[in-house]
Design an enzyme around this catalytic site. Structure first.
Site, PDB file in Angstrom:
ATOM      1  N   HIS A 271     -10.988  -4.213   9.428  1.00  0.00           N
ATOM      2  CA  HIS A 271     -11.572  -4.144   8.086  1.00  0.00           C
ATOM      3  C   HIS A 271     -12.916  -3.415   8.109  1.00  0.00           C
ATOM      4  CE1 HIS A 271      -8.715  -7.437   7.522  1.00  0.00           C
ATOM      5  NE2 HIS A 271      -8.857  -7.332   6.226  1.00  0.00           N
TER       6      HIS A 271
ATOM      7  N   GLU B 140       0.811  -1.226   0.000  1.00  0.00           N
ATOM      8  CA  GLU B 140       0.000   0.000   0.000  1.00  0.00           C
ATOM      9  C   GLU B 140       0.843   1.274   0.000  1.00  0.00           C
ATOM     10  OE1 GLU B 140      -0.601  -2.593   1.946  1.00  0.00           O
ATOM     11  OE2 GLU B 140      -2.597  -3.288   1.360  1.00  0.00           O
TER      12      GLU B 140
END
Lengths: 331, 337
Positions: free
Chosen positions: B138, B69
């Protein structure tokens, strides 16, 4: 049979005029850094700065084959890269002085000098911050079908940042036209690279990303020029990235707060004896590209350019404080 | 003649499809637009938003990135700085934390640090929010974090129409834009105009007019607030519901005008209540002349002061729901039961 050409790589590869210009820019870097230090001592510049005195060959030799369309990304120790890429020292001093005429209109200072129009995507205050950005610039060139390459400067400290590893991996899997130039000046602030890095040479990391890696004497102009030349040729041919490690040394401390407690005077003097400018100049004289008078003229020209740059900065207007939020977004 | 075009009138699609349509339109119009992200190619993205785009545009423009990322976001920043218009998809908004350096130190600041001499027209897409049983790493709603960063624009579409229009507006914007998409909204359907249109960045929208109470909400909370507003009608409370749409910049004028009219304010958001969107909007009202119009204290409804839990009952309890929003409104009228 023609006699073998025993001159160093750079001298047999680049035209005399280009070599003299390289020497001129190296002197300009040295005098610029000294000028910046002097201005700081006299209270004309605030903040901090990271000087690259002693690393001039690494900056200049890595930029020998770059055009304005080619890109560089730089580091907190980036003044030399800017000058090597062709920056104007007056506008650089103006930025140090926080003036509106500076490269960043006084908003960036020493750690953010950039000139996107001439391919300098900027110094960076974050160690490793420029690495993924350099890969992105190389991706643009590839996607837009341009022949441009990106030279990504970073220090030994950055090689232990995650961004280094992620950037090298992506550059390799996509075969992007980027050359990673590590300027290993032996210390990340005070921490020795030999302590902080698990491999003996930072170029050893290249193997993990299936790219060529080479370590050269970063104070030897021609050695750096040769290594980067091959890496750039590879990048332009679509063969992907390379990692070049230039072993060098900063004569000054990390920044203005450094009291040199982690290294000895003897070590500093030993490296000062390997002055990259003196070595390059001696090579040019030895091979008849320059005589002593010519070298003296180049050196004097750098002194004058720096003095003029400081005067330009002093005389320049400061930004209007009502414009503190200007440039946050497009206008 | 102003006859309604039946094709247009019936043009409904899901939020995910609307985002996909925006990306496809942009890619057709501009070869500089590229998609980057994890598993966005043949897999179609974790939430299937990029489904089939790799078949249409090829792997050079729909680029699967490694699970990197920080590097991926940084490559997108560098590409944006040099001529591409990347749309980088974080698989979950939670993973943006791995890329904070590039988002906050680089993308947001480059234009300013370089004195306006550079632009970073990157778009970050971030599937966000709770309700999927995916637990604490998440399910977060971290949009307010980015509201604190000058240089970024932070959007939260609540409808398919806005999801498409905001993405097209983000691409047209010369600065970095983060779009927080709600995972529970991906399959919701609604009217979506054909062709290219831009949802203005920084403009809130009054989704329901009312006279007694202003509810400012974003993303999925807009739908919950609208449902709560309907239940309040029978109790004689007329709630106005404002869809915030943009956290940065924030639409002061629309919020203040509504509060001046209703005299009551409730802010409903899915992020943790403390230091969140509600604090910003409350302060905005408290610092303005609209404060004088308040007939009751301001009420913030945000997530519990805890990570998002796994157990479905706990997860539901952790964030505002229709019933808690309605109960909040009653408190402002001292009609607590």
């Amino acid at each position: 049979m023609a006699k073998a050409d025993n001159r160093p790589f750079a001298l047999r590869t680049y035209a005399p005029e280009k070599l003299r210009e390289a020497l001129r820019r190296m002197y300009l870097i040295r005098r610029f850094e000294e000028g910046a230090e002097d201005c700081y001592m006299r209270g004309l510049i605030h903040g901090t700065m990271h000087l690259s005195i002693g690393q001039e060959a690494s900056a200049m030799a890595s930029c020998m084959e770059l055009t304005d369309a080619d890109k560089i990304t730089s580091t907190h120790r980036g003044h030399g890269h800017c000058i090597a890429k062709g920056a104007n020292v007056g506008r650089m001093f103006a930025e140090f002085f926080g003036k509106e005429t500076g490269y960043c209109h006084g908003r960036g200072g020493s750690m953010h000098i950039a000139d996107v129009k001439t391919g300098n995507l900027g110094a960076n205050g974050i160690v490793g911050g420029g690495l993924p950005i350099a890969v992105g610039a190389a991706l643009s060139a590839k996607r837009l079908g341009k022949p441009d390459v990106t030279v990504c400067f970073f220090g030994d400290g950055a090689n232990n940042e995650g961004a280094f590893h992620e950037a090298l991996n992506m550059a390799a899997i996509w075969k992007l036209p980027v050359v990673f130039v590590c300027e290993n000046n032996r210390y990340g602030m005070s921490t020795p690279a030999s302590y902080a890095t698990a491999v003996p040479n930072i170029s050893d990391r290249a193997a993990a990303y299936a790219m060529p890696g080479i370590t050269v004497d970063g104070n030897d102009f021609s050695a750096v020029a040769e290594a980067v030349h091959h890496a750039i040729r590879r990048a332009r041919n679509g063969e992907g990235p390379s990692l070049v490690e230039n072993l060098t040394y900063r004569w000054r401390g990390h920044s203005k707060s450094d009291r040199n407690r982690y290294r000895t005077k003897e070590e500093i003097e030993e490296w000062m004896a390997r002055d990259p400018i003196a070595r390059f100049q001696a090579d040019l004289i030895a091979h008849g590209i320059l005589d002593q008078a010519g070298a003296d003229a180049i050196a004097a020209e750098a002194v004058a350019a720096v003095a003029a740059g400081v005067e330009f900065a002093k005389a320049s207007p400061a930004p209007d404080i009502s414009e503190v939020t200007r440039y946050v977004h497009a206008e | 003649m102003n006859a309604i075009n039946p094709e247009t009138a019936l043009r409904t699609m899901s939020y995910a499809e609307a985002i996909r349509e925006a990306m496809a339109l942009a890619m057709e119009a501009d070869p500089a637009v590229v998609l980057m992200g994890e598993d966005i190619g043949v897999y179609g993205g974790a939430f299937q938003v990029t489904l089939d785009l790799i078949e249409r545009f090829g792997p050079d423009r729909v680029m699967d990135t490694p699970i990197s990322e920080l590097g991926g976001a940084g490559v997108a920043v560098g590409a944006a700085l040099t001529g591409l218009k990347p749309i980088y998809e974080f698989q979950f908004s939670d993973f943006a934390m791995l890329a904070m350096e590039q988002i906050v130190n680089q993308a947001a600041k480059l234009r300013y640090m370089l004195g306006g001499e550079a632009a970073v027209p990157v778009v970050f897409r971030l599937p966000s929010g709770s309700g999927t049983g995916a637990a604490a790493q998440h399910s977060q709603s971290i949009e307010a974090w980015f509201g604190h960063v000058p240089g970024l624009k932070v959007l939260q579409p609540s409808t398919p129409e806005d999801a498409k229009g905001m993405l097209l507006a983000a691409l047209a914007d010369p600065d970095p834009v983060m779009i927080f998409e709600h995972k529970l909204l991906y399959k919701t359907r609604g009217h979506v105009p054909a062709g290219r249109y831009l949802t203005p960045i920084g403009k809130a929208l009054v989704r329901r007019t009312g006279t007694d109470l202003t509810i400012v909400a974003g993303s999925i909370m807009v739908h919950r607030a609208l449902e709560a507003a309907e239940t309040l009608v029978a109790e004689g409370i007329s709630a106005e519901v404002i869809d915030l749409r943009s956290i940065r910049p924030i639409d002061h004028a629309t919020i203040l005008a509504s509060v001046r009219k209703t005299g009551r304010l409730m802010v409903v958001y899915e992020g943790v209540k403390a230091f969140g969107v509600g604090a910003e909007i409350s302060a905005l009202v408290a610092e303005s002349d609209a404060f004088d119009y308040l007939d009751a204290p301001i009420l913030r409804l945000g997530a519990a002061d805890a990570p998002v839990p796994y157990n479905p009952d706990l997860e539901r309890a952790a964030v505002p729901q229709v019933d808690t929003i309605a109960a909040g409104a009653r408190r402002l009228f001292r009609r607590e039961v």
